[in-house]
Design a protein around this motif. Structure first.
Motif, PDB file in Angstrom:
ATOM      1  N   UNK B 209     -65.986 -58.984  21.797  1.00  0.00           N
ATOM      2  CA  UNK B 209     -64.869 -59.866  22.160  1.00  0.00           C
ATOM      3  C   UNK B 209     -65.079 -61.253  21.553  1.00  0.00           C
ATOM      4  N   UNK B 210     -66.296 -61.772  21.711  1.00  0.00           N
ATOM      5  CA  UNK B 210     -66.563 -63.128  21.239  1.00  0.00           C
ATOM      6  C   UNK B 210     -66.427 -63.202  19.716  1.00  0.00           C
ATOM      7  N   UNK B 213     -62.762 -63.294  18.833  1.00  0.00           N
ATOM      8  CA  UNK B 213     -62.080 -64.542  19.210  1.00  0.00           C
ATOM      9  C   UNK B 213     -62.499 -65.716  18.339  1.00  0.00           C
ATOM     10  N   UNK B 214     -63.765 -65.735  17.881  1.00  0.00           N
ATOM     11  CA  UNK B 214     -64.316 -66.946  17.253  1.00  0.00           C
ATOM     12  C   UNK B 214     -63.629 -67.276  15.938  1.00  0.00           C
TER      13      UNK B 214
END
Lengths: 337, 337
Positions: B209-210, B213-214
């Motif tokens: 997820x990270x 998103x980043x």
């Protein structure tokens, strides 16, 4: 000075706001059909590629503002698009009658035709959200609304204006809270700020999600073992699901403004929920009552209404215990206007 | 042996499946009303407190199975609840006509009355998902369905059986893909396995997820800068939003079974989407065509249908490029039956 409105005046305001929301929703549905034909929607980047404003946002806000100004010319008006277009950055709510409007919450969703988009119309008096209407035109015409008043009410209306209407919270009386984060349905967002460095908002948000999801005892004692984490791309919808009792906790900090939450807070208050600062206020001791958040706070932690639990704890006691547990298990997030 | 069905036989199967899904949905809506009165739903823990089965799951599966067996007694039947109750763990799909059913996908949502819950009825022939019906009775009676066939179709029906029906994908012809993860709406889940140790499924999901998103360049080059991440608590709904073109990418590994995806895959295939393994298959070189996933894979990466882009790349070229980018930016996840 304190303003006083009768319940019938509030009912009139509520009916008016529901009507305006439905009109704006019809406009958006029609625009979606036009868009299917045109296969494109002109978008303009606000800050970066994730922060988009469509021409619909601006058109819908204008439509709502004009309806309000012609019916209630002496009321104040705060709208997302007019705020963004102006240079003023202070939180300006005063005690007089004030409409706080988000023409479309969930613009990124709208662009993708993902159905979690809502029109949010709130009305405050004495700085308190008192009328709230949240209309999701792409979710089967679902409309949530409330009048926050001892003789008010809160409602879910489905299938359009002639469809069934259900009182909120959906389960009444609402069940006690699960007793800890374990068992809660937790809603929160990844947001638009995607900078990746230690301590960045994005990294804190990710840590908070992971803490909430992890088993009890995990994450150095911060594991929350929630039932589930939901991210919908609309803070307005997040909050309204807590207000209706369809989720337990909403945590949002740094990406959210008064127009995203005003209408939802009116519904939440009427169903017995609370909304406090997502960070513990400085100097608050463990026995102090937790103050309600200022709606311009930009940090919100909302907990649904509930009934007395098996140990005899009041709703407020359960809600405050859960708030303190979420505070312990999440990183502090700064936000600025 | 290869089985052949005519389009009119498929239309009959599709109409039958839509009818059964609506009946099951009505049962669930009535049960929700009963539950509001009783303020409680008996739940039984399957593996841990997040993996719940309600009596409704079992009752709805029985209702659907009986309808199917009395109309199509020679068809095979695979259902989540009967699978869970048996000791057999192999993936048993054969080439004959086979129904694959999830009576309620999103049980945790159902328990909280969060509306992302769906009845998923799929039908396979020659091991290919060919009829798919996904009914979300708490989302304004939204029903997605398809017949995967050159003369078939895919549809979104709103407001119940007499409401409007729209062809899928919602935008037709569908727009090209954004060209990279930047600009995509990405859906995925936190899942039920919450063990917290280095390399645990939970930690991999969080890292993925990270990464997505980043910002581009963030996360050691793995930053995906997607438009948004959505987690709905229902893999069936996640997939159906990709199939309808309301989201771009669905990534799910380790928490998902054939009954969660069978119906959604039929809709996705008909709208020009693809579904492949969430991990790159061993030995696949960068120019090899990417194979379609086996529906029992338990790891799924779905990408929506699209049109030729400005550079003249075919839909398949854009989809495969996006798949390879997601593979580069995500951790490998093992899953077992």
């Amino acid at each position: 000075m304190t303003f006083t409105y009768t319940i019938s005046e509030l009912e009139e305001l509520h009916a008016f706001a529901c009507g305006v929301a439905r009109l704006a929703g019809n406009f958006l549905r029609e625009e979606q059909v036009r868009r299917r034909r045109a296969s494109a929607l002109r978008t303009k980047e606000k800050q970066n590629s994730v922060d988009l404003v469509t021409s619909s946002d601006v058109a819908v806000e204008k439509m709502i503002r004009q309806s309000i100004q012609s019916r209630y010319p002496d009321h104040a008006f705060i709208g997302e698009e007019s705020y963004s277009a102006s240079k003023e950055r202070r939180f300006l709510l005063e005690d007089g009658p004030t409409w706080i409007v988000d023409p479309i919450d969930g613009t990124v969703n709208m662009i993708h035709m993902f159905p979690m988009a809502a029109i949010s119309i709130g009305w405050c008096i004495n700085s308190i959200p008192t009328i709230g209407v949240v209309y999701a035109p792409f979710l089967g015409g679902t409309l949530y609304s409330a009048i926050y008043h001892p003789r008010g009410g809160a409602w879910l209306s489905e299938f359009g204006p002639c469809g069934p209407m259900t009182s909120l919270p959906l389960i009444s009386p609402p069940p006690p809270l699960p007793g800890s984060t374990k068992g809660c349905l937790y809603v929160g967002e990844w947001g638009k700020d995607r900078r990746d460095h230690p301590g960045s908002l994005l990294n804190k948000r990710a840590a908070n999600f992971l803490n909430m999801a992890a088993e009890l005892g995990g994450r150095d004692g911060k594991g929350g073992m929630v039932h589930g984490i939901r991210s919908l791309g609309s803070a307005t919808m997040d909050l309204v699901y807590v207000a209706s009792g369809q989720a337990d906790v909403m945590f949002e900090a740094g990406g959210c403004w008064e127009w995203d939450v005003c209408a939802g807070i009116a519904i939440l208050l009427q169903t017995g929920g609370i909304v406090v600062d997502a960070n513990p206020p400085e100097g608050l001791s463990k026995d102090d009552p937790i103050p309600m958040v200022c709606i311009g706070s930009r940090r919100y932690l909302a907990v649904r209404g509930c009934s007395k639990d098996a140990e005899g704890r009041s709703p407020r006691q359960q809600q405050e215990a859960l708030v303190r547990e979420v505070w312990r298990k999440t990183e502090r997030i700064q936000s600025r206007r």
